[in-house]
Design a protein around this motif. Sequence first.
Motif, PDB file in Angstrom:
ATOM      1  N   LYS A  16       0.861  -1.172   0.000  1.00  0.00           N
ATOM      2  CA  LYS A  16       0.000   0.000   0.000  1.00  0.00           C
ATOM      3  C   LYS A  16       0.900   1.225   0.000  1.00  0.00           C
ATOM      4  CE  LYS A  16      -4.006  -1.739   2.658  1.00  0.00           C
ATOM      5  NZ  LYS A  16      -4.877  -1.485   3.833  1.00  0.00           N
ATOM      6  N   SER A  65      -7.158   0.184   7.129  1.00  0.00           N
ATOM      7  CA  SER A  65      -8.224  -0.814   7.290  1.00  0.00           C
ATOM      8  C   SER A  65      -8.706  -1.363   5.954  1.00  0.00           C
ATOM      9  CB  SER A  65      -9.416  -0.200   8.043  1.00  0.00           C
ATOM     10  OG  SER A  65     -10.087   0.764   7.239  1.00  0.00           O
ATOM     11  N   LEU A  66      -8.278  -0.755   4.836  1.00  0.00           N
ATOM     12  CA  LEU A  66      -8.710  -1.197   3.519  1.00  0.00           C
ATOM     13  C   LEU A  66      -7.959  -2.454   3.087  1.00  0.00           C
ATOM     14  CD1 LEU A  66      -8.855   2.265   1.736  1.00  0.00           C
ATOM     15  CD2 LEU A  66     -10.777   0.916   2.553  1.00  0.00           C
ATOM     16  N   PRO A  67      -8.522  -3.240   2.158  1.00  0.00           N
ATOM     17  CA  PRO A  67      -7.871  -4.461   1.676  1.00  0.00           C
ATOM     18  C   PRO A  67      -6.487  -4.163   1.103  1.00  0.00           C
ATOM     19  CG  PRO A  67     -10.142  -4.387   0.937  1.00  0.00           C
ATOM     20  CD  PRO A  67      -9.849  -3.047   1.536  1.00  0.00           C
ATOM     21  N   GLU A  68      -5.618  -5.172   1.121  1.00  0.00           N
ATOM     22  CA  GLU A  68      -4.241  -5.017   0.657  1.00  0.00           C
ATOM     23  C   GLU A  68      -4.156  -4.622  -0.809  1.00  0.00           C
ATOM     24  OE1 GLU A  68      -0.928  -5.459   2.139  1.00  0.00           O
ATOM     25  OE2 GLU A  68      -2.263  -4.828   3.725  1.00  0.00           O
ATOM     26  N   ARG A  69      -4.979  -5.243  -1.652  1.00  0.00           N
ATOM     27  CA  ARG A  69      -4.895  -4.967  -3.095  1.00  0.00           C
ATOM     28  C   ARG A  69      -6.271  -4.605  -3.624  1.00  0.00           C
ATOM     29  NH1 ARG A  69       0.187  -5.322  -6.091  1.00  0.00           N
ATOM     30  NH2 ARG A  69       1.623  -6.064  -4.537  1.00  0.00           N
ATOM     31  N   ASN A  70      -6.272  -3.670  -4.568  1.00  0.00           N
ATOM     32  CA  ASN A  70      -7.542  -3.280  -5.199  1.00  0.00           C
ATOM     33  C   ASN A  70      -7.221  -2.761  -6.581  1.00  0.00           C
ATOM     34  OD1 ASN A  70      -9.986  -2.359  -5.986  1.00  0.00           O
ATOM     35  ND2 ASN A  70     -10.306  -0.996  -4.260  1.00  0.00           N
TER      36      ASN A  70
END
Length: 267
Positions: free
Chosen positions: A111, A257-262
């Motif tokens: 990130k 707190s967001l997902p590792e990959r997007n």
Amino acid sequence: MTLQYKQTQLFYTKVGSGPSLVLLHGFLESHTMWKPFLKKWAKTHTVITVDLLGHGKTGCLGYIHTMKQMAESVIAILEHEKIPTAIFIGHSMGGYVALEILAQQSNLISKLVLLNSTAEADSDERKKNRDRAVALLKSHPKAYVSMAITNLFATESLEAFRNDIEHLKETAISFSVQGLIAATEGMKVREDYTLLFQSATVPKAVIGGIEDPIISIKKLETLALKAHAKFYALEGGHMSTIENQEGVTKAINDFLSLPERNSTHAL
């Protein structure tokens, strides 16, 4: 902690446990800028703070420290600590270094946060200002440091954070003039990584100060929009970690707190 690196020593700290979080300071700063945030983030992450070349307790390699050289020194620390991937938060110059790491070894970054930083290269006008800064550093380093740090803050912050500003000045003037000149020269010739930032598939965030006298908040909003990055606009100037610690904490905590990959949609 120290690591022998080429002809100098790199200084860094490591606290906490969990996923790795690398914090990179800005120009005229050191690893100590992150102190107000360490206790909180170390509860959930292994936090690495680094003194970049010519700053804090890290020595110099020469009279120009390119962002590539700074990035390579950070990568050396990660390799020494056997850290295969990490979340990176770069403040101002630290953001430039993080982008260089993204360019060199994108696999190291899970990130990425640009805090009061930009992916753009210096404009011609900005490069001329860098040259003036170098001249002042050579002739009147203390006066330059005082003026440069003052100019980072929103006008209304100057009195409210007077003690913090004076402490920042005292710390920065203790750095070697060689290191400050080398960093200035390095920032002047850095690459434009706007397209790189836009195309990177890792979760990204851009955090800016609404009254930042150095980087336009509108430009940062546009950068975030085009990069499908989370955008946070905070009250204050270029020194959000001092002027708006609560806002920085909330923004970073939200982003962590967001997902590792997007790679398919905006954050």
